[in-house]
Design a protein around this motif. Structure first.
Motif, PDB file in Angstrom:
ATOM      1  N   GLY A  16     -58.313 -23.202 -12.781  1.00  0.00           N
ATOM      2  CA  GLY A  16     -59.594 -23.783 -13.175  1.00  0.00           C
ATOM      3  C   GLY A  16     -60.380 -22.810 -14.028  1.00  0.00           C
ATOM      4  O   GLY A  16     -60.027 -21.630 -14.140  1.00  0.00           O
ATOM      5  N   ARG A  58     -60.138 -28.312  -7.405  1.00  0.00           N
ATOM      6  CA  ARG A  58     -58.869 -28.862  -7.898  1.00  0.00           C
ATOM      7  C   ARG A  58     -57.756 -28.681  -6.871  1.00  0.00           C
ATOM      8  O   ARG A  58     -56.897 -29.562  -6.685  1.00  0.00           O
ATOM      9  CB  ARG A  58     -58.531 -28.169  -9.223  1.00  0.00           C
ATOM     10  CG  ARG A  58     -57.431 -28.819 -10.022  1.00  0.00           C
ATOM     11  CD  ARG A  58     -57.453 -28.282 -11.449  1.00  0.00           C
ATOM     12  NE  ARG A  58     -58.506 -28.927 -12.230  1.00  0.00           N
ATOM     13  CZ  ARG A  58     -58.922 -28.511 -13.425  1.00  0.00           C
ATOM     14  NH1 ARG A  58     -58.381 -27.416 -13.968  1.00  0.00           N
ATOM     15  NH2 ARG A  58     -59.857 -29.149 -14.072  1.00  0.00           N
ATOM     16  N   VAL A 110     -52.706 -23.725  -8.940  1.00  0.00           N
ATOM     17  CA  VAL A 110     -53.839 -24.466  -9.491  1.00  0.00           C
ATOM     18  C   VAL A 110     -54.690 -23.523 -10.328  1.00  0.00           C
ATOM     19  O   VAL A 110     -54.970 -22.392  -9.920  1.00  0.00           O
ATOM     20  CB  VAL A 110     -54.680 -25.090  -8.362  1.00  0.00           C
ATOM     21  CG1 VAL A 110     -55.896 -25.799  -8.927  1.00  0.00           C
ATOM     22  CG2 VAL A 110     -53.838 -26.050  -7.540  1.00  0.00           C
ATOM     23  N   GLU A 114     -64.251 -24.324  -9.525  1.00  0.00           N
ATOM     24  CA  GLU A 114     -63.463 -25.440 -10.053  1.00  0.00           C
ATOM     25  C   GLU A 114     -62.031 -25.390  -9.539  1.00  0.00           C
ATOM     26  O   GLU A 114     -61.437 -26.426  -9.206  1.00  0.00           O
ATOM     27  CB  GLU A 114     -63.468 -25.416 -11.579  1.00  0.00           C
ATOM     28  CG  GLU A 114     -62.707 -26.581 -12.203  1.00  0.00           C
ATOM     29  CD  GLU A 114     -62.790 -26.592 -13.720  1.00  0.00           C
ATOM     30  OE1 GLU A 114     -63.685 -27.263 -14.254  1.00  0.00           O
ATOM     31  OE2 GLU A 114     -61.947 -25.912 -14.370  1.00  0.00           O
ATOM     32  N   CYS A 115     -61.483 -24.181  -9.441  1.00  0.00           N
ATOM     33  CA  CYS A 115     -60.119 -24.017  -8.948  1.00  0.00           C
ATOM     34  C   CYS A 115     -59.993 -24.516  -7.509  1.00  0.00           C
ATOM     35  O   CYS A 115     -59.041 -25.223  -7.170  1.00  0.00           O
ATOM     36  CB  CYS A 115     -59.720 -22.545  -9.046  1.00  0.00           C
ATOM     37  SG  CYS A 115     -57.990 -22.217  -8.678  1.00  0.00           S
ATOM     38  N   ARG A 137     -58.029 -31.295  -4.089  1.00  0.00           N
ATOM     39  CA  ARG A 137     -57.494 -32.596  -4.545  1.00  0.00           C
ATOM     40  C   ARG A 137     -55.970 -32.575  -4.614  1.00  0.00           C
ATOM     41  O   ARG A 137     -55.291 -33.523  -4.198  1.00  0.00           O
ATOM     42  CB  ARG A 137     -58.103 -32.911  -5.916  1.00  0.00           C
ATOM     43  CG  ARG A 137     -57.802 -34.301  -6.442  1.00  0.00           C
ATOM     44  CD  ARG A 137     -56.621 -34.346  -7.380  1.00  0.00           C
ATOM     45  NE  ARG A 137     -56.834 -33.539  -8.562  1.00  0.00           N
ATOM     46  CZ  ARG A 137     -55.878 -33.249  -9.427  1.00  0.00           C
ATOM     47  NH1 ARG A 137     -54.631 -33.672  -9.216  1.00  0.00           N
ATOM     48  NH2 ARG A 137     -56.112 -32.501 -10.491  1.00  0.00           N
TER      49      ARG A 137
END
Length: 447
Positions: free
Chosen positions: A391, A400, A389, A396-397, A403
């Motif tokens: 970001g 993400r 992942v 943000e990473c 999710r």
């Protein structure tokens, strides 16, 4: 450039290399055991050759069969992936004798870095900071006690020819040393056929930091930044990040520059990873891996550079496609290793995958060679995929990643996905506040 590359591996890394070859317009050959006849990389390759029954020593470690497959198919190069023969100097030498290019460093460099004592000596000579310890193998208990007293307890005893935690014991006092030394030598001899061990200072709460390097074989070298691989269980990496939450830009530049210069001075060719323990602002060399790493995708995510393309380019004589000043670091990336294992006991869980759904969306990458209906054989490593992942920053990473983990579905077998769903919500992990002992302590508490 090569006309045809034989991929001497299996699973997700074989598929990863195959994809890079196809992008470069290079024909592909894969070898496989009878257990992997239905594997994804076998289905997608231009040619495939069965080289033996399921046991690795009779197939993926069978040098004679792999060389024969090269000659039968006309492959002019071999990519070894990671594991199996990727750090086997004899294999590299044999391929060279048959005028087949080994996509990796020379046999001599593999030998130097494969011997942990010689690797440490070489690192010291190249200006890489090393952990205080013995200059070579420990001869007897008397010498062990002398070295341990000089560097101070606790100390760690390591197998010279080893890795993966085997032949590795910690002694906190002189009273512990005799048993630790005997046990380490016994384990080393059984695992590697060589009971030579050495002693290093044992760091209490270090992080595991590794620097991705590349050499062009002609005195040029660059680094692609570092990865933090501190979340480990029994010395096996579980979760990797780039860049490390523990380093600042100045530290990153300093250790990267040291490693790039060292690899250039060594005359090294291809991909390598120089691994360190990091504590209190200091780096201490522990080993160098002379191959592509499982966690290379996080480096690709933050640099935008395909490291397998670079491997192939360098091995074909094309040199590096980038200079150090061309390499920029963008955002943050995390990789979770998805294993076919019970998420608590880590017992392997081979079997048939009844449903396999991977997450998608911006910044999500899944490297896996499995699919719905695929039967995971019990003969090999339990890694079935990697979730990567990316970001704009670590916050943000992590959002993400949370999710993506919720979207990831693997039915029919047990996997380590639940472990990562727990970790992503832990405050220490969210803050990047962990060391190489953190995960085992977390698991021991049964949280």
């Amino acid at each position: 450039m090569f006309q045809k590359i034989l991929i001497a591996n299996r699973g997700e890394i074989a598929l990863r290399v195959l994809r890079a070859c196809k992008e470069l317009g290079i024909q592909t050959v894969v070898v496989h055991s009878t257990a992997d006849s239905d594997a994804m990389h076998v289905r997608l390759a231009d040619e495939s050759v069965c080289i033996g029954p399921p046991p690795s020593r009779e197939s993926y470690l069978n040098i004679h069969q792999i060389v024969a497959a090269c000659e039968i198919t006309g492959a002019d190069a071999v990519h070894p992936g990671y594991g199996f023969l990727s750090e086997n100097a004899k294999f590299a030498d044999i391929l060279a004798a048959h005028n087949i290019t080994f996509i990796g460093p020379s046999g001599d460099h593999i030998r130097i870095m494969g011997d942990k004592i010689e690797a440490k000596r070489t690192a010291r000579r190249l200006g890489i900071p090393v952990v205080p310890g013995s200059d070579g193998a420990i001869g007897d208990e008397k010498e062990a006690k002398r070295v341990a007293a000089e560097i101070g307890y606790p100390v760690i005893i390591k197998a010279s020819a080893g890795g993966g935690g085997r032949g590795m014991k910690v002694a906190h006092t002189e009273a512990d040393l005799e048993v630790a030394l005997q046990t380490a030598k016994s384990e080393a001899g059984a695992a590697f056929g060589d009971d030579a061990v050495y002693i290093e200072k044992y760091l209490e709460k270090p992080r595991h930091i590794e620097v991705q390097v590349f050499g062009d074989g002609a005195g040029g070298g660059v680094h692609f930044g570092e990865r933090d691989c501190s979340l480990q269980r029994r010395h096996q990496k579980v979760w990797e990040e780039a860049n490390s939450p523990a380093l600042n830009a100045e530290e990153r530049s300093r250790i990267g520059g040291i490693c790039a210069k060292a690899i250039a001075d060594l005359g090294y060719s291809g991909a390598g990873t120089i691994e360190f323990l990091y504590e209190n602002g200091e780096f201490y060399f522990i080993e160098m891996n002379t191959r592509l790493q499982v966690e290379h995708p996080v480096t690709e995510a933050i640099t935008g550079i395909d490291l397998v393309h670079e491997q192939i380019r360098v091995a074909s004589g094309g040199g590096l496609s980038v200079r150090q000043e061309d390499i920029k670091f963008n955002g943050h990336a995390i990789e979770c290793r998805i294993n076919a294992e019970d998420p608590r006991t880590f017992t392997p869980s081979p079997g048939t995958i009844t449903h396999f759904h991977t997450p998608g969306g911006l910044g999500i990458r899944v490297d896996s060679g499995v699919y719905s209906g695929y039967k995971i054989p019990p003969y090999y490593d339990s890694l079935i995929g990697k979730l990567i992942v990316h970001g704009r920053n670590r916050v943000e990473c992590m959002m993400r990643l949370r999710r993506a983990l919720d979207e990831f579905v693997v039915d029919g077998i047990k996997t380590t996905l639940p472990l990562f769903r727990d970790l992503v919500g832990n405050p220490d992990i969210a803050n990047g506040d962990y060391d190489i002992h953190w995960l085992e302590k977390y698991l021991a508490k049964g949280e």
